[in-house]
Design a protein around this motif. Structure first.
Motif, mmCIF file in Angstrom:
data_model
loop_
_atom_site.group_PDB
_atom_site.id
_atom_site.type_symbol
_atom_site.label_atom_id
_atom_site.label_comp_id
_atom_site.label_asym_id
_atom_site.label_seq_id
_atom_site.Cartn_x
_atom_site.Cartn_y
_atom_site.Cartn_z
ATOM 1 N N LEU A 53 0.826 8.479 11.525
ATOM 2 C CA LEU A 53 1.171 7.063 11.475
ATOM 3 C C LEU A 53 2.014 6.709 12.690
ATOM 4 O O LEU A 53 2.906 7.472 13.069
ATOM 5 N N ILE A 54 1.725 5.582 13.291
ATOM 6 C CA ILE A 54 2.638 5.056 14.307
ATOM 7 C C ILE A 54 3.499 4.022 13.601
ATOM 8 O O ILE A 54 3.024 2.968 13.194
ATOM 9 N N ASN A 55 4.739 4.396 13.396
ATOM 10 C CA ASN A 55 5.755 3.655 12.645
ATOM 11 C C ASN A 55 5.483 3.696 11.137
ATOM 12 O O ASN A 55 4.352 3.893 10.696
ATOM 13 N N ALA A 56 6.575 3.586 10.399
ATOM 14 C CA ALA A 56 6.532 3.687 8.934
ATOM 15 C C ALA A 56 7.122 2.397 8.384
ATOM 16 O O ALA A 56 8.336 2.236 8.315
ATOM 17 N N SER A 57 6.252 1.470 8.021
ATOM 18 C CA SER A 57 6.726 0.139 7.624
ATOM 19 C C SER A 57 7.238 0.153 6.190
ATOM 20 O O SER A 57 6.880 1.032 5.398
ATOM 21 N N GLN A 62 2.212 0.564 -0.417
ATOM 22 C CA GLN A 62 1.062 -0.319 -0.633
ATOM 23 C C GLN A 62 -0.039 -0.012 0.386
ATOM 24 O O GLN A 62 -1.230 0.027 0.051
ATOM 25 N N GLN A 63 0.340 0.233 1.636
ATOM 26 C CA GLN A 63 -0.649 0.512 2.681
ATOM 27 C C GLN A 63 -1.414 1.799 2.390
ATOM 28 O O GLN A 63 -2.633 1.860 2.569
ATOM 29 N N ASP A 296 -5.243 -6.381 7.918
ATOM 30 C CA ASP A 296 -4.873 -5.084 7.348
ATOM 31 C C ASP A 296 -6.121 -4.319 6.918
ATOM 32 O O ASP A 296 -7.023 -4.878 6.292
ATOM 33 N N GLY A 297 -6.153 -3.053 7.219
ATOM 34 C CA GLY A 297 -7.251 -2.194 6.781
ATOM 35 C C GLY A 297 -8.374 -2.080 7.795
ATOM 36 O O GLY A 297 -9.279 -1.259 7.626
ATOM 37 N N MET A 298 -8.323 -2.898 8.847
ATOM 38 C CA MET A 298 -9.385 -2.874 9.854
ATOM 39 C C MET A 298 -9.415 -1.508 10.552
ATOM 40 O O MET A 298 -8.384 -0.988 10.961
#
Lengths: 302, 302
Positions: A53-57, A62-63, A296-298
């Motif tokens: 992952l690039i960054n952990a929001s 949910q992601q 999102d999800g693309m």
């Protein structure tokens, strides 16, 4: 080949933002749920099996639930395809998701010393057992290959560069801004050299930034605002984009028009940005200039 | 009257948990999305207009988006019905959501000094501007009325009591366990005296706990595990419920069977707990004993 999934496209707060009643957030809550977007993060994999992952929001749980590629492998009681997290800055919307990656799964965190020092001085990040979750410093200009949990190579090569930006704002007045507070990343597949540049926080297109992006096959670029003063004009904030360390789309588009970039994707898009709205003049201008506003999800293959 | 909304019913990690392949998490990801549950938090209001959250879970952004009562009031650019957050402990699943309540909205945080000291020593919580977001110590046994952002009374009266539990586990080895690490709350409507008890983390039904709950019209009680050793038996962890500060449902149900409680609701339910599955013998046993296993979004009037 690299597989890249946009886990979230929005800037801090997301769309809708919890306390925002602007036109975009209101529509996203009610009649246009397709406008909803979680906070910016992408997942990248060289083998389609192990992901970084690039960054952990803050929206990471949910992601992950919404992204089948990131689900535990069938038949395993504890498992995750997530092998590591690369942090490009220390803002809440880039690091808070680490707190949701607890529960005993080994992975690597790669970040500049400036960001690692934030994690170290905030004891809450000790929920990630340091024996399982290694914290590895990123040095600008020194390419590295992140490892899989079993120590084998990931097939990715990542080189970070210092980007013009600013320090995490909750440290303002405490820590001076220094190189390393904001990183750009060049991510390559070692097998075939396919690559992209990730630069989702950038305050200006300096000659160095322009050189980094020139002829890149794919770029994720800071899309926070359309216009530098739009949050002031909309009555949402007293801060300009420049004050927050973000160049406006209307400045970035011409600055990168002759850069020879293959595919241009905006990321970290604030709810105040009218380019979020399909059919808006700003969206049409961005698309006419060859920019993609992702949802999102693309998934993007490179 | 009090309005109470269960924003999330699950224990830390939620259902599904990001790296868990157990039967419940797998079903929740795939064929039984109705099993999905976010991390435990409830919202309470005396007037139906201003709301206080009990704990701020990492899933708070999703919970607010999914709960129309917590949306900004129509016609306001920046607004939230959320007037405050009451923290009952310092675990990540109770406090991490504070990081998502940034963006300049005034509210109050009420917590024991033990938990406030965690927030103070973790600079990342400075994203909440202390001029806008007041941190107010809770003293066990001293009832208080939380205020609305304009300083007017909320109509709620809250009295905290010390519950048998343990310190946030990321502080283990650093801080000793002390009274105040885990609080129970008695929440009352000042207008009509309607009330409930919130005790979602509790390691045993001591005589003091039994006295607090006796004849309460409504109780939210620790429902983390069904059986003390279930996480060990399922191969998920090496810790018992007792080690984590949680009594098992199968011990709590008989201990509270003659307590005269009006409505009994389990909260903070771990994905390992078979009572999550409708139709399971454990679910049927809990329901036969008068306990409710809530789902996210459920509203309870009291």
């Amino acid at each position: 080949m690299l597989r890249i999934i946009v886990l979230g496209a929005a800037a801090g707060g997301g769309v809708p933002q919890w306390n925002c009643g602007c036109a975009v957030c209101s529509a996203a809550r009610n009649e246009q749920p397709e406008l909803r977007s979680t906070q910016a993060s992408v997942a990248v994999s060289a083998d389609g099996e192990h992901w970084f992952l690039i960054n952990a929001s803050p929206d990471i749980r949910q992601q992950i639930t919404d992204t089948p590629s990131l689900h535990p492998k069938g038949g395993k009681l504890r498992h995750s395809p997530i092998a590591g997290v690369i942090l490009t800055n220390g803002e809440v919307d880039a690091v808070a998701g680490l707190l949701s990656l607890r529960e005993g799964w080994p992975f690597e965190i790669h970040a500049h010393e400036r960001v690692l020092s934030i994690l170290k001085s905030n004891s809450i990040f000790n929920v990630l057992n340091p024996e399982l979750v290694k914290r590895i410093p990123i040095e600008a200009g020194a390419a590295f290959e992140p490892k899989l949990p079993d120590g084998s190579p990931s097939g990715l090569e990542i080189e970070a560069f210092e980007a013009p930006g600013k320090a995490a704002w909750y440290l303002e007045g405490i820590a001076d801004e220094q190189p390393g507070d904001t990183l750009g990343l060049v991510v390559r597949s070692k097998a075939d050299g396919d690559s992209f540049v990730f630069l989702a926080a950038c305050s200006m297109v300096t000659p160095d930034v322009a050189a980094r992006l020139r002829n890149a096959p794919l770029v994720f670029f800071d899309g926070t605002l359309w216009r530098d003063d739009e949050m002031i004009a909309q009555g949402l904030s007293r801060k300009t984009g420049q004050r927050m360390g973000h160049i406006a789309m209307e400045a970035a588009i011409p600055a990168l028009s002759d850069s020879g970039i293959g595919r241009k994707v905006f990321l970290h898009i604030n709810n105040s940005n009218p380019a979020l709205l399909p059919g808006s003049p700003e969206r049409e201008a961005a698309e006419a200039a060859g920019w993609l506003i992702p949802s999102d999800g693309m998934e993007i293959k490179q």
